[in-house]
Design a protein around this motif. Structure first.
Motif, short mmCIF file in Angstrom:
data_model
loop_
_atom_site.label_atom_id
_atom_site.label_comp_id
_atom_site.label_asym_id
_atom_site.label_seq_id
_atom_site.Cartn_x
_atom_site.Cartn_y
_atom_site.Cartn_z
N LEU A 226 54.95 29.07 49.74
CA LEU A 226 54.33 28.75 48.47
C LEU A 226 53.19 27.74 48.61
N SER A 227 53.22 26.94 49.66
CA SER A 227 52.15 25.95 49.85
C SER A 227 50.86 26.60 50.33
N GLY A 228 50.97 27.79 50.91
CA GLY A 228 49.78 28.51 51.34
C GLY A 228 49.38 28.29 52.78
N SER A 229 50.21 27.57 53.55
CA SER A 229 49.88 27.34 54.96
C SER A 229 51.16 27.22 55.76
N PRO A 230 51.23 27.84 56.95
CA PRO A 230 52.43 27.71 57.79
C PRO A 230 52.41 26.49 58.70
N ASP A 231 51.28 25.78 58.77
CA ASP A 231 51.09 24.74 59.78
C ASP A 231 51.62 23.39 59.31
N LEU A 232 52.51 22.81 60.11
CA LEU A 232 53.12 21.51 59.82
C LEU A 232 52.69 20.49 60.89
N TRP A 233 53.25 19.29 60.81
CA TRP A 233 52.84 18.18 61.67
C TRP A 233 52.83 18.56 63.14
N ASP A 234 53.86 19.26 63.60
CA ASP A 234 53.97 19.60 65.01
C ASP A 234 52.92 20.61 65.46
N ASP A 235 52.27 21.29 64.53
CA ASP A 235 51.31 22.33 64.89
C ASP A 235 49.90 21.79 65.14
N TYR A 236 49.69 20.50 64.90
CA TYR A 236 48.38 19.89 65.11
C TYR A 236 48.39 19.03 66.36
N TYR A 237 47.25 18.92 67.03
CA TYR A 237 47.18 18.10 68.23
C TYR A 237 45.95 17.20 68.17
N VAL A 238 46.05 16.05 68.80
CA VAL A 238 44.95 15.08 68.81
C VAL A 238 43.74 15.69 69.51
N GLY A 239 42.59 15.57 68.89
CA GLY A 239 41.36 16.15 69.42
C GLY A 239 41.02 17.51 68.84
N GLU A 240 41.97 18.11 68.12
CA GLU A 240 41.73 19.41 67.50
C GLU A 240 40.67 19.29 66.41
N LYS A 241 39.77 20.24 66.38
CA LYS A 241 38.75 20.29 65.33
C LYS A 241 38.99 21.54 64.48
N ILE A 242 38.99 21.35 63.16
CA ILE A 242 39.29 22.43 62.23
C ILE A 242 38.06 22.67 61.35
N ASP A 243 37.46 23.83 61.48
CA ASP A 243 36.33 24.21 60.63
C ASP A 243 36.89 24.78 59.33
N HIS A 244 36.56 24.15 58.22
CA HIS A 244 37.12 24.58 56.95
C HIS A 244 36.37 25.77 56.33
N ILE A 245 35.33 26.21 56.98
CA ILE A 245 34.65 27.50 56.75
C ILE A 245 33.90 27.57 55.42
N ASP A 246 34.61 27.33 54.32
CA ASP A 246 34.00 27.56 53.00
C ASP A 246 32.96 26.50 52.67
N GLY A 247 31.99 26.89 51.86
CA GLY A 247 30.98 25.96 51.37
C GLY A 247 30.97 25.91 49.86
N MET A 248 30.41 24.83 49.32
CA MET A 248 30.28 24.72 47.86
C MET A 248 28.95 24.02 47.55
N THR A 249 28.19 24.62 46.66
CA THR A 249 26.89 24.07 46.29
C THR A 249 27.04 23.05 45.18
N LEU A 250 26.38 21.91 45.36
CA LEU A 250 26.42 20.84 44.37
C LEU A 250 25.53 21.17 43.18
#
Length: 349
Positions: free
Chosen positions: A188-212
């Motif tokens: 229901l939260s919309g994501s399977p990734d929890l604390w253990d699934d992330y690692y230090v140094g990982e970069k996450i591109d959030h992909i979407d853009g929004m125009t101001l």
């Protein structure tokens, strides 16, 4: 004698000065709906009373950044009405959750002063504490702003620079009483990734853009009762450096945070603001893209249901790529970098 408030200039501030800001602000479900309409945040805990209650909240809490803006907005008429720029944040700790119906108020203390070499401006450091109607701490943070002098011949104050933390320690993070994420529903939260699934140094591109949009940023800033003229007054803005209205930096923070859901959908609770810089001004028509880097991971004492991630959230204008140098050879931010924000979130384990 004028009955209007021209705001404080640099020479009006004194070390240790305490400012009780007008006016208290009751946050309503209407404010929450408008905030959602402006930024589109999708975190399940703030979206659903049922979901929030399942993990120990009495109902869906107000988005942490909405609470931040409400506390921040109170300070503008007294601290930064005559500011050239809001320069940074440090040592921000979020306290008790805010719910619709709560009333927040703000008190600031001047902790540092430094006149700039040009003699026309100076930097003012303040610590601001926001509390609810029961006196409980909602937010405690530091920021510093560059403020103009009204009288350039006024003597410079003694330089005082406060000692500010580079990061909020895990021990200082405040987990809401009763919060229990052991029954957290990732479907229901919309994501399977929890604390253990992330690692230090990982970069996450959030992909979407929004125009101001011009109208949206002005509605947002009025929602927070932020009265800074640079956001509203085109006559004043025309005489300034850029010749047009600037977008409130907090508007970019909220927009980037909402974009971060795509990749950090379970990072439901902001616990701390470690540092932050509004690297360059944003304007209507800019399209904002964002990415995050995991700077650190913390276990929380005595908690098996929750962990903490220290994140770097970067927002850029009109660029989909996230691998270009953020700073130029002279050490300044690239002109397309809008936000460099270091914060800590709670996330289920």
């Amino acid at each position: 004698m004028s009955k209007t408030n021209p705001g404080n200039y640099f020479e009006d501030f004194r070390i240790g000065q305490e400012i009780r800001h007008a006016t208290p602000r009751t946050i309503t479900s209407g404010d929450v709906a408008l905030y959602t309409g402006l930024y589109g945040p999708r975190f399940a805990v703030q979206s659903s009373d049922v979901y929030a209650h399942r993990i120990g909240f009495k109902s869906a809490p107000v988005d942490d950044l909405l609470a931040f803006h409400m506390v921040f907005g109170k300070t503008v008429p007294d601290v930064s009405l005559n500011a050239v720029a809001n320069l940074g944040y440090a040592g921000g700790v979020f306290g008790v959750p805010v719910y619709p119906g709560d009333t927040v108020s703000s008190v600031s203390t001047v902790t540092g002063l430094k006149q700039n070499s040009n003699g026309k401006t100076g930097v003012v450091y303040v610590n601001t504490v926001g509390r609810n109607q029961r006196g409980e701490m909602v937010l405690d943070y530091n920021r510093w702003v560059m403020v103009v002098k009204k009288d350039q011949s006024a003597p410079a104050p003694e330089t005082v620079l406060p000692e500010l933390p580079t990061v909020v320690s895990p021990e200082a993070l405040q987990v809401p009483i009763g919060l229990d994420a052991s029954d957290y529903d990732t479907e229901l939260s919309g994501s399977p990734d929890l604390w253990d699934d992330y690692y230090v140094g990982e970069k996450i591109d959030h992909i979407d853009g929004m125009t101001l949009e011009e109208a949206e940023h002005q509605i947002a800033t009025r929602l927070y009762q932020n009265t800074a003229k640079v956001h509203f007054d085109q006559v004043a803005a025309s005489a300034g450096r850029f010749g047009k209205r600037l977008i409130y930096g907090g508007h970019v923070i909220s927009l980037a945070r909402a974009l971060s859901f795509n990749g950090l959908g379970n990072a439901f609770k902001i616990a701390a603001i470690n540092a932050g810089a509004h690297a360059n001004p944003a304007f209507a028509g800019d399209t904002v893209f964002a990415w995050s880097e995991v700077l650190d991971k913390f276990e929380l004492p005595g908690r098996r249901d929750l962990g903490a991630l220290r994140l770097r959230l970067v927002a850029v204008r009109d660029r989909r790529e996230s691998d270009f140098p953020l700073r130029t050879e002279d050490g300044k931010y690239h002109a397309d970098v809008l936000l460099d924000f270091d914060y800590t979130v709670l996330i289920p384990r």
